[in-house]
Write a protein that holds these residues in place. Structure first.
Motif, PDB file in Angstrom:
ATOM      1  N   LEU A 223     -19.245  42.609  29.148  1.00  0.00           N
ATOM      2  CA  LEU A 223     -18.926  43.488  30.271  1.00  0.00           C
ATOM      3  C   LEU A 223     -19.334  42.911  31.614  1.00  0.00           C
ATOM      4  CD1 LEU A 223     -19.858  46.920  28.691  1.00  0.00           C
ATOM      5  CD2 LEU A 223     -17.591  46.181  29.378  1.00  0.00           C
ATOM      6  N   LEU A 224     -19.796  41.662  31.639  1.00  0.00           N
ATOM      7  CA  LEU A 224     -20.105  41.030  32.916  1.00  0.00           C
ATOM      8  C   LEU A 224     -18.801  40.681  33.637  1.00  0.00           C
ATOM      9  CD1 LEU A 224     -23.076  38.630  32.038  1.00  0.00           C
ATOM     10  CD2 LEU A 224     -23.158  40.789  33.292  1.00  0.00           C
ATOM     11  N   TRP A 225     -18.753  40.983  34.940  1.00  0.00           N
ATOM     12  CA  TRP A 225     -17.536  40.723  35.702  1.00  0.00           C
ATOM     13  C   TRP A 225     -17.418  39.235  36.015  1.00  0.00           C
ATOM     14  CZ3 TRP A 225     -16.321  38.349  40.219  1.00  0.00           C
ATOM     15  CH2 TRP A 225     -15.034  38.568  40.738  1.00  0.00           C
ATOM     16  N   SER A 226     -16.199  38.766  36.030  1.00  0.00           N
ATOM     17  CA  SER A 226     -15.890  37.401  36.471  1.00  0.00           C
ATOM     18  C   SER A 226     -14.459  37.414  36.981  1.00  0.00           C
ATOM     19  CB  SER A 226     -16.055  36.404  35.320  1.00  0.00           C
ATOM     20  OG  SER A 226     -15.039  36.578  34.353  1.00  0.00           O
ATOM     21  N   PRO A 227     -14.047  36.411  37.754  1.00  0.00           N
ATOM     22  CA  PRO A 227     -12.649  36.379  38.232  1.00  0.00           C
ATOM     23  C   PRO A 227     -11.637  36.396  37.098  1.00  0.00           C
ATOM     24  CG  PRO A 227     -13.996  34.829  39.477  1.00  0.00           C
ATOM     25  CD  PRO A 227     -14.856  35.333  38.366  1.00  0.00           C
ATOM     26  N   GLU A 228     -12.045  35.954  35.897  1.00  0.00           N
ATOM     27  CA  GLU A 228     -11.129  35.991  34.752  1.00  0.00           C
ATOM     28  C   GLU A 228     -11.115  37.374  34.094  1.00  0.00           C
ATOM     29  OE1 GLU A 228     -13.598  33.659  35.020  1.00  0.00           O
ATOM     30  OE2 GLU A 228     -12.241  32.213  35.995  1.00  0.00           O
TER      31      GLU A 228
ATOM     32  N   ARG B  59     -11.207  40.830  35.494  1.00  0.00           N
ATOM     33  CA  ARG B  59     -11.204  41.595  36.730  1.00  0.00           C
ATOM     34  C   ARG B  59     -10.888  43.074  36.523  1.00  0.00           C
ATOM     35  NH1 ARG B  59      -7.658  38.113  40.919  1.00  0.00           N
ATOM     36  NH2 ARG B  59      -7.666  40.140  41.948  1.00  0.00           N
ATOM     37  N   THR B  60     -10.930  43.549  35.283  1.00  0.00           N
ATOM     38  CA  THR B  60     -10.633  44.959  35.042  1.00  0.00           C
ATOM     39  C   THR B  60     -11.825  45.829  35.427  1.00  0.00           C
ATOM     40  OG1 THR B  60     -11.390  44.749  32.762  1.00  0.00           O
ATOM     41  CG2 THR B  60      -9.044  44.413  33.187  1.00  0.00           C
ATOM     42  N   LEU B  61     -11.551  47.125  35.554  1.00  0.00           N
ATOM     43  CA  LEU B  61     -12.626  48.067  35.867  1.00  0.00           C
ATOM     44  C   LEU B  61     -13.617  48.168  34.726  1.00  0.00           C
ATOM     45  CD1 LEU B  61     -13.849  50.363  37.612  1.00  0.00           C
ATOM     46  CD2 LEU B  61     -12.296  51.928  36.419  1.00  0.00           C
ATOM     47  N   GLY B  62     -13.114  48.194  33.487  1.00  0.00           N
ATOM     48  CA  GLY B  62     -13.993  48.325  32.329  1.00  0.00           C
ATOM     49  C   GLY B  62     -13.181  48.388  31.055  1.00  0.00           C
ATOM     50  N   ILE B  63     -13.819  48.848  29.972  1.00  0.00           N
ATOM     51  CA  ILE B  63     -13.196  48.886  28.644  1.00  0.00           C
ATOM     52  C   ILE B  63     -13.282  50.303  28.098  1.00  0.00           C
ATOM     53  CG2 ILE B  63     -13.301  47.977  26.293  1.00  0.00           C
ATOM     54  CD1 ILE B  63     -14.496  45.438  27.389  1.00  0.00           C
ATOM     55  N   ASP B  64     -12.152  50.785  27.581  1.00  0.00           N
ATOM     56  CA  ASP B  64     -12.088  52.101  26.961  1.00  0.00           C
ATOM     57  C   ASP B  64     -12.925  52.096  25.682  1.00  0.00           C
ATOM     58  OD1 ASP B  64     -11.163  54.352  25.333  1.00  0.00           O
ATOM     59  OD2 ASP B  64      -9.583  54.567  26.830  1.00  0.00           O
ATOM     60  N   THR B  65     -13.874  53.015  25.586  1.00  0.00           N
ATOM     61  CA  THR B  65     -14.774  53.040  24.429  1.00  0.00           C
ATOM     62  C   THR B  65     -14.118  53.588  23.176  1.00  0.00           C
ATOM     63  OG1 THR B  65     -15.620  55.213  25.067  1.00  0.00           O
ATOM     64  CG2 THR B  65     -16.794  53.285  25.918  1.00  0.00           C
ATOM     65  N   VAL B  66     -12.931  54.174  23.290  1.00  0.00           N
ATOM     66  CA  VAL B  66     -12.229  54.722  22.127  1.00  0.00           C
ATOM     67  C   VAL B  66     -11.171  53.763  21.620  1.00  0.00           C
ATOM     68  CG1 VAL B  66     -10.784  56.611  21.285  1.00  0.00           C
ATOM     69  CG2 VAL B  66     -12.684  57.092  22.842  1.00  0.00           C
ATOM     70  N   THR B  67     -10.335  53.246  22.523  1.00  0.00           N
ATOM     71  CA  THR B  67      -9.240  52.364  22.111  1.00  0.00           C
ATOM     72  C   THR B  67      -9.573  50.890  22.252  1.00  0.00           C
ATOM     73  OG1 THR B  67      -8.244  52.349  24.330  1.00  0.00           O
ATOM     74  CG2 THR B  67      -7.610  54.133  22.823  1.00  0.00           C
ATOM     75  N   GLY B  68     -10.575  50.551  23.070  1.00  0.00           N
ATOM     76  CA  GLY B  68     -10.917  49.151  23.293  1.00  0.00           C
ATOM     77  C   GLY B  68     -10.035  48.464  24.312  1.00  0.00           C
ATOM     78  N   GLU B  69      -9.100  49.181  24.947  1.00  0.00           N
ATOM     79  CA  GLU B  69      -8.212  48.550  25.926  1.00  0.00           C
ATOM     80  C   GLU B  69      -8.949  48.328  27.245  1.00  0.00           C
ATOM     81  OE1 GLU B  69      -5.008  50.875  27.467  1.00  0.00           O
ATOM     82  OE2 GLU B  69      -6.110  52.751  27.255  1.00  0.00           O
ATOM     83  N   HIS B  70      -8.467  47.347  28.013  1.00  0.00           N
ATOM     84  CA  HIS B  70      -9.024  47.058  29.324  1.00  0.00           C
ATOM     85  C   HIS B  70      -8.384  47.996  30.348  1.00  0.00           C
ATOM     86  CE1 HIS B  70     -11.172  43.265  28.268  1.00  0.00           C
ATOM     87  NE2 HIS B  70     -10.321  43.339  27.258  1.00  0.00           N
TER      88      HIS B  70
ATOM     89  N   LYS C 205      -6.136  59.510  28.637  1.00  0.00           N
ATOM     90  CA  LYS C 205      -6.834  60.544  27.895  1.00  0.00           C
ATOM     91  C   LYS C 205      -8.298  60.563  28.342  1.00  0.00           C
ATOM     92  CE  LYS C 205      -3.893  60.272  23.788  1.00  0.00           C
ATOM     93  NZ  LYS C 205      -3.847  60.023  22.325  1.00  0.00           N
ATOM     94  N   PRO C 206      -9.035  61.631  28.035  1.00  0.00           N
ATOM     95  CA  PRO C 206     -10.437  61.716  28.482  1.00  0.00           C
ATOM     96  C   PRO C 206     -11.369  60.844  27.642  1.00  0.00           C
ATOM     97  CG  PRO C 206      -9.847  63.673  27.248  1.00  0.00           C
ATOM     98  CD  PRO C 206      -8.578  62.892  27.406  1.00  0.00           C
ATOM     99  N   ASP C 207     -11.061  59.548  27.610  1.00  0.00           N
ATOM    100  CA  ASP C 207     -11.893  58.603  26.872  1.00  0.00           C
ATOM    101  C   ASP C 207     -12.870  57.934  27.833  1.00  0.00           C
ATOM    102  OD1 ASP C 207     -10.323  59.227  24.716  1.00  0.00           O
ATOM    103  OD2 ASP C 207      -9.020  57.473  24.921  1.00  0.00           O
ATOM    104  N   PRO C 208     -14.166  57.902  27.523  1.00  0.00           N
ATOM    105  CA  PRO C 208     -15.123  57.236  28.398  1.00  0.00           C
ATOM    106  C   PRO C 208     -14.807  55.748  28.538  1.00  0.00           C
ATOM    107  CG  PRO C 208     -16.242  58.633  26.792  1.00  0.00           C
ATOM    108  CD  PRO C 208     -14.811  58.548  26.366  1.00  0.00           C
ATOM    109  N   VAL C 209     -15.101  55.231  29.721  1.00  0.00           N
ATOM    110  CA  VAL C 209     -14.862  53.818  30.033  1.00  0.00           C
ATOM    111  C   VAL C 209     -16.197  53.177  30.405  1.00  0.00           C
ATOM    112  CG1 VAL C 209     -13.699  52.191  31.579  1.00  0.00           C
ATOM    113  CG2 VAL C 209     -12.521  54.281  30.837  1.00  0.00           C
ATOM    114  N   LYS C 210     -16.537  52.093  29.717  1.00  0.00           N
ATOM    115  CA  LYS C 210     -17.711  51.318  30.107  1.00  0.00           C
ATOM    116  C   LYS C 210     -17.299  50.359  31.216  1.00  0.00           C
ATOM    117  CE  LYS C 210     -20.964  51.239  26.247  1.00  0.00           C
ATOM    118  NZ  LYS C 210     -21.722  50.365  25.319  1.00  0.00           N
TER     119      LYS C 210
END
Length: 589
Positions: free
Chosen positions: A240-245, A247-258, A476-481
């Motif tokens: 979850l460390l940010w880098s130019p590669e 660049r998403t806001l975070g990861i969906d904790t339910v689906t795993g999508e960026h 959907k109301p899925d938490p995002v890390k």
């Protein structure tokens, strides 16, 4: 094939067949057990209804008793036999049929029947091997095994009455990458909302730890709810460390999508102190300040986050600077809208006039501190008067009209309440809400909508810091890390041109072209800043003395900025005010 090898092969097939048979037996037994647990209460209710009908009409004069008897018979037929009883009856029926009928079957029929059975068995084995389901990579933890056991319908039914949950019954729970999910049947007066209110009873029945996040929402059909225990996250194991590669806001904790938030949206970023608003916004601020087509303006009266970005963004950190930059933004917006080609809905960004993202950090402080700020102005006769000015009307204008001019407002606050933390003219313009942990459900409703809790957007239950809910109309109301972007990483980012409104010769349309500039100085004005230099250049290039009110139109700066710059240049002797109010440059200075 040798005899030992053949024996070993047959033995393996036998073990496989036995294991498959046992597995099918177990699944069918579980299915029948679940149906019996769900339908036997209906039989009891039907018996009670029949007894009541017989008491009302013992002579069976009316049809009430006959109807109750039919309902009881129907309820009994719907209750399946236990697996052992079903198997016993089936075996007895087959044995009786074979004893009576098999001696009458001709030998040729026996031969072809044996061939058909052998082919069917071989085909079934081959199909089973080709369609064998992949083993689940998810292994339950000790906590999950205990919860799965307590979520079984048998355990739930046995303990539901003690916990005040009579009338609810779970289905078979499933372990997923985001935790345990189970459907709950709701009888009588139960609804998903009422079950959500009884969360403490559910937690007690399951013996779940207090910190375990439990979600209860409406099921896929009426009379059912969906219970989710967040024992794990689909984002576990991801970097979850940010880098130019990344660049998403975070990861969906339910689906795993960026999860990404595109530019061009009007954002509201809210969360209590320590929830991680600044960290969550940094990946977005990077996108808003990256490239020649993007420019970033940060209004930060706390002078903490804005200082990290002052090499990539224009930062206003005092009430006077806030009002000046807001005036420039409103003027820029009006200019863009006035020259917007006919038939075009939005401005097309260019390096000279890019997309501008205006970020208000801690909006409640801006609403309070940047209101009724005294601004001294000097009129044409040299007299100074003090005007009280506010930045809020200009920010409201940007929120309402900025979309067409590509000037987008992002509002951040740790006090998400209407009028205090979010002005009532700005709140309806928000298109995307990013909500980290807040203190109360009322604050969550302000950020995520009045229907937030009913639809599962429970921001007051989020862990802090670093977990957010993103509502944009599709998610959907899925938490995002959210990704973590360190302060040192921000400081090390390459510098970008700082946006500032300045004028150049008018274009063919008669309107001035506004550009991104870095303050420039000439040898004659090396000791003054960029704003004063532009004022001085305008006076020096004029053929006749210039009046102060004309400078605002010539330079594109606000009247307050021009007034302060003229006062500074007059005090330092760079310009002189004539008795008629005209301004001339002192060449010697």
């Amino acid at each position: 094939m040798s005899h030992p090898t053949a024996w070993q092969t047959h033995r393996q097939y036998t073990v496989t067949a036995a294991r498959w048979t046992a597995d099918r037996w177990s699944k069918e037994a579980d299915r029948r057990r679940t149906l019996r647990a769900a339908r036997k209460p209906l039989v009891r209710d039907a018996r009670a209804a029949l007894a009541q009908a017989q008491a009302v009409d013992p002579q069976k004069v009316t049809s009430i008793v006959h109807r109750a008897e039919r309902e009881l018979a129907t309820a009994k037929r719907k209750v399946p036999h236990p697996m052992w009883l079903f198997a016993s009856k089936t075996t007895a029926a087959v044995a009786a049929t074979g004893y009576i009928g098999l001696p009458l079957v001709p030998g040729r029929v026996w031969m072809w029947a044996a061939v058909a059975v052998s082919v069917a068995v071989a085909g079934a084995i081959l199909w089973a091997r080709l369609h064998r389901p992949a083993a689940s990579p998810i292994e339950p933890t000790a906590e999950e095994r205990a919860l799965l056991k307590r979520l079984q319908p048998e355990h739930w039914r046995e303990h539901a009455e003690q916990r005040g949950l009579t009338g609810t019954l779970t289905g078979r729970p499933a372990l997923t990458e985001s935790g345990i999910v189970v459907a709950v049947r709701l009888d009588g007066q139960w609804t998903a909302t009422k079950l959500r209110g009884a969360e403490d009873h559910v937690r007690a029945l399951l013996g779940a730890r207090t910190s375990l996040r439990i979600q209860i929402k409406a099921g896929k059909k009426g009379g059912w709810a969906e219970l989710t225990l967040r024992t794990r996250s689909a984002a576990d194991g991801d970097d979850l460390l940010w880098s130019p590669e990344r660049r998403t806001l975070g990861i969906d904790t339910v689906t795993g999508e960026h999860v990404t938030v595109p530019l061009g949206e009007r954002l509201l970023i809210a969360g209590r102190s320590g929830a991680g608003k600044s960290v969550a916004s940094r990946p977005l601020l990077y996108d808003a300040s990256e490239g020649a087509m993007n420019a970033l303006v940060i209004i930060d009266l706390k002078r903490v986050e804005g200082r990290l970005w002052d090499h990539r963004a224009r930062v206003a950190s005092t009430p006077e600077e806030v009002i000046e930059v807001v005036d420039e933004l409103v003027a820029e917006l009006n200019d863009r809208l006035s020259v917007l080609p006919k038939g075009q809905d939005t401005w097309t960004p260019t390096p000279d006039r890019p997309r501008i993202t205006v970020v208000v950090d801690e909006g409640a402080e801006v609403v309070t501190a940047a209101d009724k700020v005294p601004f001294p102005e000097v009129d044409d006769k040299g007299k100074t008067k003090v005007l009280l000015r506010s930045a809020l009307p200009g920010l409201e204008t940007v929120a309402r009209m900025g979309r067409a001019g590509l000037i987008d407002l992002w509002w951040m606050t740790q006090k998400p309440t209407i009028n205090d933390g979010i002005p009532k003219q700005i709140a309806p313009q928000i298109s995307v809400s990013i909500c980290l942990a807040v203190r109360t459900p009322a604050e969550a409703r302000v950020v995520l909508g009045e229907d937030a809790q009913a639809k599962g957007w429970n921001a007051d239950e989020l862990p802090a810091p670093g977990v957010a809910l993103v509502r944009d109309g599709t998610r959907k109301p899925d938490p995002v890390k959210v990704r973590y972007m360190d302060k040192a990483v921000v400081i090390a980012l390459p510098a970008q041109p700082i946006w500032s409104r300045t004028s150049t010769p008018a274009t063919a349309t008669g309107a001035p072209t506004l550009t991104l500039v870095k303050p420039t100085t000439t040898p004659a004005v090396a000791s003054i800043d960029g704003t004063d230099a532009r004022i001085l250049d305008a006076i020096e290039n004029a053929a006749t003395p210039v009046r102060q009110k004309d400078l605002a139109e010539t330079t594109g700066l606000s009247k307050g900025t021009v007034s302060k710059a003229v006062k500074r240049l007059t005090d330092t002797g760079h310009i002189t005010r004539r008795p008629d109010g005209g301004l001339t440059a002192d060449k010697a200075a």
